[in-house]
Design an enzyme around this catalytic site. Structure first.
Site, mmCIF file in Angstrom:
data_model
loop_
_atom_site.group_PDB
_atom_site.id
_atom_site.type_symbol
_atom_site.label_atom_id
_atom_site.label_comp_id
_atom_site.label_asym_id
_atom_site.label_seq_id
_atom_site.Cartn_x
_atom_site.Cartn_y
_atom_site.Cartn_z
ATOM 1 C CB CYS A 126 -0.919 -0.004 1.218
ATOM 2 S SG CYS A 126 -2.073 1.387 1.237
ATOM 3 N NE ARG A 137 -0.954 4.851 8.665
ATOM 4 C CZ ARG A 137 -2.200 4.490 8.952
ATOM 5 N NH1 ARG A 137 -2.654 4.613 10.174
ATOM 6 N NH2 ARG A 137 -2.995 3.997 8.022
ATOM 7 C CG HIS A 191 -1.463 -1.026 5.854
ATOM 8 N ND1 HIS A 191 -1.940 0.006 6.623
ATOM 9 C CD2 HIS A 191 -1.718 -0.688 4.571
ATOM 10 C CE1 HIS A 191 -2.449 0.933 5.818
ATOM 11 N NE2 HIS A 191 -2.336 0.531 4.584
ATOM 12 C CB CYS A 214 -5.615 -0.479 4.750
ATOM 13 S SG CYS A 214 -5.384 0.047 3.033
ATOM 14 C CG ASP A 238 -0.845 4.089 5.253
ATOM 15 O OD1 ASP A 238 0.028 4.639 5.958
ATOM 16 O OD2 ASP A 238 -2.051 4.053 5.557
HETATM 17 CO CO CO Z 1 -3.447 1.205 3.017
#
Ligand code: CO
Length: 208
Positions: free
Chosen positions: A41, A45, A97, A100, A43
């Site tokens: 992803c 993080r 994750h 998400c 993302d």
């Molecule tokens: Co995500």
């Protein structure tokens, strides 16, 4: 993270790398030989290389919203093709994750414009596994389970491609489904039983 510090940070990083090996970047420029294709992803993080302890040159990376592998997505399909047929990676990882936001958005009713068709792929995962997901009453648990099932279905999408089918047959390429738990920092191997899944789906998706 302020943008003005980035170039300073970069020079610091270059210094650190050269301190241990003065030819570090010269060697990197010779080429890459990664054994793993990681699909994750976008993302912020989920810091791919950092959480795996991987060094530059070790992992070929593809990231998008909610670690998707849509069958008609030229970007994901090109990455898989290049990684499998040219780089000859031995492992393909789809890493989702928990927490998400892409998966969460797909569980809600909201018109998100261009994201609608992208997230619809996750709604399809929900529909495929509705019977199981309906038995989970806790919303957070349901959301986590959908993250896991989405990883599983994206792994299946990886296996649908002829390049991957060929590599599994000829050189035992392995597909893995993982989840990164943002809450603990831990990486979890979902230990998806691909043999069982493959038995059920290859009758339909077998190309080679
Ligand atoms: Co995500």
């Amino acid at each position: 993270m302020e943008i003005k510090y980035i170039f300073e940070n970069n020079q610091q990083w270059v210094k650190e790398k050269i301190k241990t090996d003065k030819d570090y970047f010269k060697k990197l420029s010779l080429g890459q030989n990664p054994h793993i294709l990681y699909i994750g992803c976008s993302d912020s993080r989920v810091s791919t290389e950092e959480l795996m302890g991987a060094q530059p040159g070790e992992v070929f990376v593809h990231r998008n919203i909610a670690n998707m592998v849509p069958n008609t997505d030229m970007s994901a399909m090109s990455v898989i093709n290049y990684a499998v047929t040219q780089l000859k990676v031995q492992h393909i990882v789809v890493c989702g994750h928990y927490y998400c936001t892409g998966v969460k958005a797909a569980m809600q009713s909201a018109d998100l414009g261009i994201l609608n068709p992208w997230l619809r792929n996750i709604r399809d995962v929900y529909r495929l596994h509705k019977a199981e997901l309906d038995t989970v009453t806790d919303e957070e648990e349901k959301y986590k389970r959908l993250v896991e099932l989405n990883v599983q279905e994206q792994c299946v999408n990886v296996i649908k491609t002829s390049d991957v089918q060929k590599a599994i047959k000829e050189r035992q390429l392995t597909v893995h489904g993982w989840v990164f738990d943002v809450h603990s920092g831990g990486l979890i191997d979902l230990k998806i039983d691909f043999e069982k899944i493959l038995e059920n789906i290859m009758e339909i998706y077998k190309i080679i």
